[in-house]
Design an enzyme around this catalytic site. Sequence first.
Site, PDB file in Angstrom:
ATOM      1  N   LYS A  13      32.518  44.245  46.916  1.00 44.25           N
ATOM      2  CA  LYS A  13      33.924  44.656  46.805  1.00 44.25           C
ATOM      3  C   LYS A  13      34.338  44.984  45.368  1.00 44.25           C
ATOM      4  O   LYS A  13      34.949  46.005  45.110  1.00 44.25           O
ATOM      5  CB  LYS A  13      34.820  43.507  47.274  1.00 44.25           C
ATOM      6  N   ARG A 118      23.855  37.541  40.758  1.00 44.26           N
ATOM      7  CA  ARG A 118      25.145  38.045  40.262  1.00 44.26           C
ATOM      8  C   ARG A 118      25.544  37.379  38.944  1.00 44.26           C
ATOM      9  O   ARG A 118      25.597  36.169  38.830  1.00 44.26           O
ATOM     10  CB  ARG A 118      26.261  37.835  41.279  1.00 44.26           C
ATOM     11  N   ARG A 161      33.240  29.480  51.139  1.00 46.44           N
ATOM     12  CA  ARG A 161      33.941  30.770  50.997  1.00 46.44           C
ATOM     13  C   ARG A 161      33.636  31.675  52.190  1.00 46.44           C
ATOM     14  O   ARG A 161      34.520  32.373  52.691  1.00 46.44           O
ATOM     15  CB  ARG A 161      33.532  31.464  49.691  1.00 46.44           C
TER      16      ARG A 161
HETATM   17  P1  AMP Z   1      37.264  36.790  44.714  1.00 47.23           P
HETATM   18  O1  AMP Z   1      37.152  36.994  43.249  1.00 47.23           O
HETATM   19  O2  AMP Z   1      38.012  37.896  45.408  1.00 47.23           O
HETATM   20  O3  AMP Z   1      35.940  36.468  45.376  1.00 47.23           O
HETATM   21  O4  AMP Z   1      38.195  35.472  44.917  1.00 47.23           O
HETATM   22  C1  AMP Z   1      37.780  34.230  44.386  1.00 47.23           C
HETATM   23  C2  AMP Z   1      38.646  33.105  44.922  1.00 47.23           C
HETATM   24  O5  AMP Z   1      40.033  33.326  44.581  1.00 47.23           O
HETATM   25  C3  AMP Z   1      38.656  32.902  46.427  1.00 47.23           C
HETATM   26  O6  AMP Z   1      37.536  32.188  46.893  1.00 47.23           O
HETATM   27  C4  AMP Z   1      39.964  32.110  46.594  1.00 47.23           C
HETATM   28  O7  AMP Z   1      39.811  30.767  46.164  1.00 47.23           O
HETATM   29  C5  AMP Z   1      40.885  32.802  45.598  1.00 47.23           C
HETATM   30  N1  AMP Z   1      41.608  33.920  46.221  1.00 47.23           N
HETATM   31  C6  AMP Z   1      41.371  35.240  46.018  1.00 47.23           C
HETATM   32  N2  AMP Z   1      42.201  35.985  46.758  1.00 47.23           N
HETATM   33  C7  AMP Z   1      42.999  35.111  47.449  1.00 47.23           C
HETATM   34  C8  AMP Z   1      44.070  35.255  48.391  1.00 47.23           C
HETATM   35  N3  AMP Z   1      44.499  36.470  48.794  1.00 47.23           N
HETATM   36  N4  AMP Z   1      44.638  34.137  48.904  1.00 47.23           N
HETATM   37  C9  AMP Z   1      44.239  32.934  48.507  1.00 47.23           C
HETATM   38  N5  AMP Z   1      43.234  32.710  47.639  1.00 47.23           N
HETATM   39  C10 AMP Z   1      42.616  33.788  47.107  1.00 47.23           C
END
Ligand code: AMP
Length: 206
Positions: A13, A118, A161
């Site tokens: 993503k 990563r 996750r």
């Molecule tokens: P990412 O960098 O998109 O993989 O997000 C890392 C972490 O941020 C996730 O595992 C959640 O703990 C938090 N997070 C990201 N987006 C959201 C969201 N829309 N709602 C709640 N927690 C989020």
Amino acid sequence: MKLILLGKPLSGKGTQATSLAKHFHIPLVSLGDILRAEIAKKSVKGKKIASSMHAGKLVPESIILSLLREYFSRKSFLLDGFPRRISQAKILDSFQKIDLVIDISCPDTLILQRLHARKICSGCGSIYGITMPPKRKDICDRCKGILVQREDDTPAILHTRLQVYKKEAKKLIAYYKKKGIYFAVDGKLPAQEVCKRIIQRIETIK
Ligand code: AMP
């Protein structure tokens, strides 16, 4: 243009978001990055975010909305990491009409393979992985910053996750399919091919 990117952790993503934002000149709003920046400030909010994020859980909605609300009224955006649950999708709908939801679908086996490779640049945020290794070990090709592993990129946290993602994503996908704005792309393909397919699809809505 208002776009949303869905996908499991490590589905690609972030990589696609960067390429697409550049290609279409759309502001990229990466919620994960916004949350990590808040953690780095060591604020009270940042500490609360870290305790959810480092457990692989979703950050409480009130915090998410306090950080994102300013972006909701923008004319165009590419959202990476939001919405992650149906309640968030409904809040977003009350502000904006979304043009397309792009889902990068990827099997868990590939996600697990990608986990160990990563690395993120601590300077500019560039992402490296199995198919995009840095030229020098742990050094960013672009800014020479040090490459680090994300704190939540451990097998145990990734497991949580993925579970959280699967539970919430099913409902989100059904929600956007019903609206007729859902587009899935095969995340097993090379990153450039994934990008090409998404661009082709986005061009049909321009
Ligand atoms: P990412 O960098 O998109 O993989 O997000 C890392 C972490 O941020 C996730 O595992 C959640 O703990 C938090 N997070 C990201 N987006 C959201 C969201 N829309 N709602 C709640 N927690 C989020």
